[in-house]
Design a protein around this motif. Structure first.
Motif, PDB file in Angstrom:
ATOM      1  N   GLY A   1      10.416  28.513  -1.776  1.00 11.37           N
ATOM      2  CA  GLY A   1       9.427  27.963  -2.693  1.00 11.37           C
ATOM      3  C   GLY A   1       8.040  28.362  -2.246  1.00 11.37           C
ATOM      4  O   GLY A   1       7.770  28.501  -1.050  1.00 11.37           O
ATOM      5  N   VAL A   2       7.163  28.545  -3.200  1.00 12.28           N
ATOM      6  CA  VAL A   2       5.768  28.880  -2.907  1.00 12.28           C
ATOM      7  C   VAL A   2       4.887  28.116  -3.885  1.00 12.28           C
ATOM      8  O   VAL A   2       5.287  27.846  -5.024  1.00 12.28           O
ATOM      9  N   ASP A   3       3.704  27.741  -3.421  1.00 12.79           N
ATOM     10  CA  ASP A   3       2.763  27.061  -4.303  1.00 12.79           C
ATOM     11  C   ASP A   3       1.347  27.389  -3.855  1.00 12.79           C
ATOM     12  O   ASP A   3       1.098  27.610  -2.668  1.00 12.79           O
ATOM     13  N   ILE A   4       0.439  27.427  -4.801  1.00  6.69           N
ATOM     14  CA  ILE A   4      -0.978  27.679  -4.525  1.00  6.69           C
ATOM     15  C   ILE A   4      -1.792  26.575  -5.187  1.00  6.69           C
ATOM     16  O   ILE A   4      -1.454  26.118  -6.284  1.00  6.69           O
ATOM     17  N   VAL A   5      -2.837  26.140  -4.494  1.00  4.62           N
ATOM     18  CA  VAL A   5      -3.688  25.054  -4.991  1.00  4.62           C
ATOM     19  C   VAL A   5      -5.137  25.515  -4.974  1.00  4.62           C
ATOM     20  O   VAL A   5      -5.609  26.072  -3.975  1.00  4.62           O
ATOM     21  N   ASP A   6      -5.829  25.266  -6.068  1.00  2.43           N
ATOM     22  CA  ASP A   6      -7.267  25.499  -6.153  1.00  2.43           C
ATOM     23  C   ASP A   6      -7.938  24.282  -5.531  1.00  2.43           C
ATOM     24  O   ASP A   6      -7.895  23.179  -6.090  1.00  2.43           O
ATOM     25  N   LEU A   7      -8.531  24.452  -4.364  1.00  6.42           N
ATOM     26  CA  LEU A   7      -9.110  23.323  -3.629  1.00  6.42           C
ATOM     27  C   LEU A   7     -10.211  22.609  -4.403  1.00  6.42           C
ATOM     28  O   LEU A   7     -10.431  21.410  -4.210  1.00  6.42           O
ATOM     29  N   GLU A   8     -10.892  23.319  -5.287  1.00  6.91           N
ATOM     30  CA  GLU A   8     -11.972  22.713  -6.066  1.00  6.91           C
ATOM     31  C   GLU A   8     -11.457  21.665  -7.053  1.00  6.91           C
ATOM     32  O   GLU A   8     -12.231  20.856  -7.544  1.00  6.91           O
ATOM     33  N   ARG A   9     -10.153  21.655  -7.311  1.00  3.64           N
ATOM     34  CA  ARG A   9      -9.573  20.671  -8.239  1.00  3.64           C
ATOM     35  C   ARG A   9      -9.196  19.368  -7.540  1.00  3.64           C
ATOM     36  O   ARG A   9      -8.844  18.400  -8.193  1.00  3.64           O
ATOM     37  N   LEU A  10      -9.259  19.353  -6.211  1.00  2.72           N
ATOM     38  CA  LEU A  10      -8.871  18.163  -5.447  1.00  2.72           C
ATOM     39  C   LEU A  10     -10.097  17.312  -5.132  1.00  2.72           C
ATOM     40  O   LEU A  10     -11.157  17.831  -4.820  1.00  2.72           O
ATOM     41  N   ASP A  11      -9.926  15.999  -5.186  1.00  5.99           N
ATOM     42  CA  ASP A  11     -11.017  15.068  -4.904  1.00  5.99           C
ATOM     43  C   ASP A  11     -10.668  14.274  -3.645  1.00  5.99           C
ATOM     44  O   ASP A  11      -9.870  13.336  -3.708  1.00  5.99           O
ATOM     45  N   ILE A  12     -11.258  14.662  -2.508  1.00  7.82           N
ATOM     46  CA  ILE A  12     -10.937  13.976  -1.250  1.00  7.82           C
ATOM     47  C   ILE A  12     -11.528  12.567  -1.195  1.00  7.82           C
ATOM     48  O   ILE A  12     -11.191  11.798  -0.299  1.00  7.82           O
ATOM     49  N   HIS A  13     -12.390  12.224  -2.142  1.00 10.43           N
ATOM     50  CA  HIS A  13     -12.988  10.887  -2.173  1.00 10.43           C
ATOM     51  C   HIS A  13     -12.194   9.915  -3.035  1.00 10.43           C
ATOM     52  O   HIS A  13     -12.484   8.721  -3.023  1.00 10.43           O
ATOM     53  N   ASN A  14     -11.195  10.406  -3.747  1.00 13.54           N
ATOM     54  CA  ASN A  14     -10.316   9.555  -4.557  1.00 13.54           C
ATOM     55  C   ASN A  14      -9.163   9.100  -3.659  1.00 13.54           C
ATOM     56  O   ASN A  14      -8.145   9.778  -3.549  1.00 13.54           O
ATOM     57  N   LEU A  15      -9.341   7.951  -2.997  1.00 12.22           N
ATOM     58  CA  LEU A  15      -8.361   7.494  -2.014  1.00 12.22           C
ATOM     59  C   LEU A  15      -6.991   7.228  -2.621  1.00 12.22           C
ATOM     60  O   LEU A  15      -5.968   7.422  -1.952  1.00 12.22           O
ATOM     61  N   HIS A  16      -6.941   6.807  -3.866  1.00  9.65           N
ATOM     62  CA  HIS A  16      -5.642   6.599  -4.521  1.00  9.65           C
ATOM     63  C   HIS A  16      -4.873   7.916  -4.575  1.00  9.65           C
ATOM     64  O   HIS A  16      -3.686   7.968  -4.234  1.00  9.65           O
ATOM     65  N   PHE A  17      -5.535   8.978  -4.973  1.00 11.05           N
ATOM     66  CA  PHE A  17      -4.897  10.299  -5.034  1.00 11.05           C
ATOM     67  C   PHE A  17      -4.514  10.779  -3.639  1.00 11.05           C
ATOM     68  O   PHE A  17      -3.390  11.228  -3.416  1.00 11.05           O
ATOM     69  N   VAL A  18      -5.435  10.694  -2.692  1.00 12.63           N
ATOM     70  CA  VAL A  18      -5.181  11.167  -1.328  1.00 12.63           C
ATOM     71  C   VAL A  18      -3.976  10.444  -0.731  1.00 12.63           C
ATOM     72  O   VAL A  18      -3.079  11.068  -0.163  1.00 12.63           O
ATOM     73  N   LYS A  19      -3.920   9.127  -0.893  1.00 15.16           N
ATOM     74  CA  LYS A  19      -2.814   8.343  -0.334  1.00 15.16           C
ATOM     75  C   LYS A  19      -1.508   8.577  -1.078  1.00 15.16           C
ATOM     76  O   LYS A  19      -0.433   8.326  -0.542  1.00 15.16           O
ATOM     77  N   ARG A  20      -1.582   9.030  -2.321  1.00 17.95           N
ATOM     78  CA  ARG A  20      -0.377   9.376  -3.072  1.00 17.95           C
ATOM     79  C   ARG A  20       0.215  10.694  -2.573  1.00 17.95           C
ATOM     80  O   ARG A  20       1.429  10.880  -2.573  1.00 17.95           O
ATOM     81  N   VAL A  21      -0.635  11.594  -2.119  1.00 11.72           N
ATOM     82  CA  VAL A  21      -0.185  12.898  -1.638  1.00 11.72           C
ATOM     83  C   VAL A  21       0.275  12.827  -0.181  1.00 11.72           C
ATOM     84  O   VAL A  21       1.303  13.400   0.180  1.00 11.72           O
ATOM     85  N   LEU A  22      -0.465  12.119   0.663  1.00 14.93           N
ATOM     86  CA  LEU A  22      -0.205  12.126   2.095  1.00 14.93           C
ATOM     87  C   LEU A  22       0.658  10.952   2.549  1.00 14.93           C
ATOM     88  O   LEU A  22       0.500   9.836   2.047  1.00 14.93           O
ATOM     89  N   SER A  23       1.533  11.207   3.514  1.00 14.43           N
ATOM     90  CA  SER A  23       2.281  10.123   4.148  1.00 14.43           C
ATOM     91  C   SER A  23       1.302   9.323   5.008  1.00 14.43           C
ATOM     92  O   SER A  23       0.159   9.743   5.222  1.00 14.43           O
ATOM     93  N   SER A  24       1.724   8.201   5.530  1.00 13.00           N
ATOM     94  CA  SER A  24       0.821   7.388   6.344  1.00 13.00           C
ATOM     95  C   SER A  24       0.378   8.135   7.602  1.00 13.00           C
ATOM     96  O   SER A  24      -0.785   8.063   7.993  1.00 13.00           O
ATOM     97  N   ARG A  25       1.272   8.888   8.225  1.00 12.64           N
ATOM     98  CA  ARG A  25       0.879   9.664   9.417  1.00 12.64           C
ATOM     99  C   ARG A  25      -0.056  10.810   9.040  1.00 12.64           C
ATOM    100  O   ARG A  25      -1.014  11.099   9.757  1.00 12.64           O
TER     101      ARG A  25
END
Length: 109
Positions: free
Chosen positions: A5-29
């Motif tokens: 599998g391969v995937d590419i992400v445009d970093l400009e589309r991500l909002d690191i200040h949207n904690l709901h989104f960040v916590k949905r993507v990342l595990s607790s660790r």
């Protein structure tokens, strides 16, 4: 099961200040690591790399988005800094270039 599998992400589309989104993507660790990163640029690369890695893993598993939770997939780094997945049969590579993050996953079984 074997898969790639391969995937590419445009970093400009991500909002690191949207904690709901960040916590949905990342595990607790992963989130704990994310919060310790000092540079917002490096946080963006970290989040984008994890997002791309998890999408690539789902593709390698031959499942669609939604079949697995991002929380069920964890990407950490070993002592040398290389990323690894929680699946002992999976191998991952993550790269960043300017405004993109790309990940490649190979599953051997």
């Amino acid at each position: 099961m074997k898969g790639i599998g391969v995937d590419i992400v445009d970093l400009e589309r991500l909002d690191i200040h949207n904690l709901h989104f960040v916590k949905r993507v990342l595990s607790s660790r992963e989130y704990e690591i994310f919060t310790r990163i000092q540079s917002s640029r490096r946080q963006l690369e970290f989040l984008g790399g994890r997002f791309a890695g998890k999408e690539a893993y789902m593709k390698a598993c031959h499942v669609g988005i939604g079949a697995m939770s991002f929380q069920d997939i964890e990407i950490l780094n070993d002592e040398s800094g290389a990323p690894y997945l929680h699946d002992p049969h999976a191998h991952i590579s993550i790269s960043h270039e300017k405004k993109y993050a790309v990940a490649f996953v190979l599953i051997e079984k």
